[in-house]
Design a protein around this motif. Sequence first.
Motif, PDB file in Angstrom:
ATOM      1  N   GLY A   1      61.054 -27.531 -10.507  1.00 22.70           N
ATOM      2  CA  GLY A   1      59.744 -27.065 -10.965  1.00 22.70           C
ATOM      3  C   GLY A   1      59.875 -26.146 -12.166  1.00 22.70           C
ATOM      4  O   GLY A   1      60.796 -26.287 -12.967  1.00 22.70           O
ATOM      5  N   ASP A   2      58.939 -25.216 -12.287  1.00 23.24           N
ATOM      6  CA  ASP A   2      58.919 -24.358 -13.479  1.00 23.24           C
ATOM      7  C   ASP A   2      59.987 -23.267 -13.398  1.00 23.24           C
ATOM      8  O   ASP A   2      60.748 -23.185 -12.429  1.00 23.24           O
TER       9      ASP A   2
ATOM     10  N   GLU B   1      81.799 -35.655  -1.362  1.00 24.49           N
ATOM     11  CA  GLU B   1      80.605 -36.402  -1.764  1.00 24.49           C
ATOM     12  C   GLU B   1      79.842 -35.597  -2.796  1.00 24.49           C
ATOM     13  O   GLU B   1      80.149 -34.426  -3.052  1.00 24.49           O
ATOM     14  N   ALA B   2      78.828 -36.219  -3.386  1.00 29.16           N
ATOM     15  CA  ALA B   2      78.102 -35.592  -4.491  1.00 29.16           C
ATOM     16  C   ALA B   2      77.332 -34.352  -4.028  1.00 29.16           C
ATOM     17  O   ALA B   2      76.667 -34.376  -2.996  1.00 29.16           O
ATOM     18  N   VAL B   3      77.450 -33.270  -4.782  1.00 31.54           N
ATOM     19  CA  VAL B   3      76.603 -32.102  -4.562  1.00 31.54           C
ATOM     20  C   VAL B   3      75.365 -32.260  -5.450  1.00 31.54           C
ATOM     21  O   VAL B   3      75.307 -33.144  -6.302  1.00 31.54           O
ATOM     22  N   THR B   4      74.358 -31.415  -5.213  1.00 27.05           N
ATOM     23  CA  THR B   4      73.070 -31.593  -5.899  1.00 27.05           C
ATOM     24  C   THR B   4      72.963 -30.687  -7.121  1.00 27.05           C
ATOM     25  O   THR B   4      73.260 -29.491  -7.028  1.00 27.05           O
ATOM     26  N   GLY B   5      72.529 -31.264  -8.232  1.00 26.10           N
ATOM     27  CA  GLY B   5      72.366 -30.518  -9.480  1.00 26.10           C
ATOM     28  C   GLY B   5      70.918 -30.101  -9.674  1.00 26.10           C
ATOM     29  O   GLY B   5      70.090 -30.885 -10.116  1.00 26.10           O
ATOM     30  N   PHE B   6      70.629 -28.859  -9.338  1.00 29.51           N
ATOM     31  CA  PHE B   6      69.260 -28.349  -9.460  1.00 29.51           C
ATOM     32  C   PHE B   6      68.991 -27.870 -10.889  1.00 29.51           C
ATOM     33  O   PHE B   6      69.875 -27.284 -11.525  1.00 29.51           O
ATOM     34  N   TYR B   7      67.775 -28.077 -11.350  1.00 35.04           N
ATOM     35  CA  TYR B   7      67.374 -27.493 -12.631  1.00 35.04           C
ATOM     36  C   TYR B   7      65.885 -27.172 -12.578  1.00 35.04           C
ATOM     37  O   TYR B   7      65.142 -27.729 -11.767  1.00 35.04           O
ATOM     38  N   CYS B   8      65.468 -26.247 -13.418  1.00 34.72           N
ATOM     39  CA  CYS B   8      64.054 -25.891 -13.492  1.00 34.72           C
ATOM     40  C   CYS B   8      63.732 -25.368 -14.877  1.00 34.72           C
ATOM     41  O   CYS B   8      64.623 -24.953 -15.621  1.00 34.72           O
ATOM     42  N   GLY B   9      62.465 -25.392 -15.221  1.00 36.66           N
ATOM     43  CA  GLY B   9      62.022 -24.916 -16.528  1.00 36.66           C
ATOM     44  C   GLY B   9      60.572 -25.316 -16.760  1.00 36.66           C
ATOM     45  O   GLY B   9      60.020 -26.127 -16.006  1.00 36.66           O
ATOM     46  N   ASN B  10      59.990 -24.773 -17.810  1.00 39.97           N
ATOM     47  CA  ASN B  10      58.555 -25.000 -18.049  1.00 39.97           C
ATOM     48  C   ASN B  10      58.278 -26.242 -18.888  1.00 39.97           C
ATOM     49  O   ASN B  10      57.148 -26.727 -18.909  1.00 39.97           O
ATOM     50  N   ASP B  11      59.295 -26.765 -19.598  1.00 39.61           N
ATOM     51  CA  ASP B  11      59.074 -27.865 -20.537  1.00 39.61           C
ATOM     52  C   ASP B  11      59.651 -29.169 -19.984  1.00 39.61           C
ATOM     53  O   ASP B  11      60.861 -29.295 -19.792  1.00 39.61           O
TER      54      ASP B  11
END
Lengths: 215, 215
Positions: free
Chosen positions: B182-183, B149-159
């Motif tokens: 989040g940031d 099943e689908a795994v989770t694609g995390f991302y973060c950054g200030n913009d």
Amino acid sequence: MRYGILGTGDVACTIADKLIELGHEVMIGSRTVDNPRAVEWARKSGEQAFHGTFADAASFGERVFNCVKGVYSIKALTSVGKDNLAGKILIDQSNPYLYENRHISLDPRWSGNTSLGEANQALLPDTKIVKTLNYLCSHLMTNPGQLSEAVTGFYCGNDKEAKAEVAKLLADFGWTDTMDLGDISMSRYTEMLGAFWPAGLNATGTIKWGFKLVR
Amino acid sequence: MRYGILGTGDVACTIADKLIELGHEVMIGSRTVDNPRAVEWARKSGEQAFHGTFADAASFGERVFNCVKGVYSIKALTSVGKDNLAGKILIDQSNPYLYENRHISLDPRWSGNTSLGEANQALLPDTKIVKTLNYLCSHLMTNPGQLSEAVTGFYCGNDKEAKAEVAKLLADFGWTDTMDLGDISMSRYTEMLGAFWPAGLNATGTIKWGFKLVR
């Protein structure tokens, strides 16, 4: 069975409540013999619920949970004394976390090329430490089926029979997907995994989430 | 679109192959202008594939991937120069990992109350850094649907706009479950999450697994 629980916080009380519900005898232990939260918990939890010092609880338990706040773990286990834990399974939920504003970081004393699980095991060489349930919110520990699907119950430790016993207890707690990560050095990774808490909270706005290892 | 990729390892080549497949122009950059792996990759990858130095690749790309081994990240980004990355999205996959026997630990320079993502952003204040894909095996980065099943694609950054653009690119890569953490300070947690690799490998005997954040 008789369980000792070190600590009187949310984690300790959550575990204690579940063990009582499962029919076990439970003694909660704290630094002092008259900790108000421990007294109150024992009062309201029936005839199988007791309270005492850390040493009392460890001595009482055939198995013991370490639910002490991580930075105090070594101190608490030292105060218990090796003899009160020798030969027993210690289910270790402690984490080497430092809290600052909205962030968690790992205490340098117990991270990098070691972990709090390893330090606890080194302190108690005759105790069978199994690290588990340390990487998730207390509300999931004894009720892991409340989310949209099963999250994964990781555990690790050096003693295979102890791990098998703890896996059975996790099943009693409602865990359907458990995973043996290996020896106690694998604590490094569940201690880092549990630090994800601020990120998950920030992203979801809740503590109602957990990790599933998809394979 | 034109993409620059810093690095010539497995991660860099996996990302580069996918971007070519999606119809983009790609330049792989390395320390030297004639890195054998970069030369070979460009030769076999068609007319839209190029190779050059780190600075060449950063200058070429409208967007840039940082796939350099973490301990060299600051050095590589410094050699690129701020001007070649100013105003651009830098998709940061670097991790502050030290490898010793079967274990991963975090480089103390970029862990604790900081992270490599934050250090990269501090070095390049005019660049929009989005940290993502750093916490999983390269085979999943551009093919996340291969597990049960689908795994989770995390991302973060200030913009925020940069994150929205990267989320679209993740969708192009096949990600169906993505999550904005989040940031850039949330890099601390995905960098710790990625360190789970030895534990997952030890438990499953494979690299065919990933995390889903169940909510």
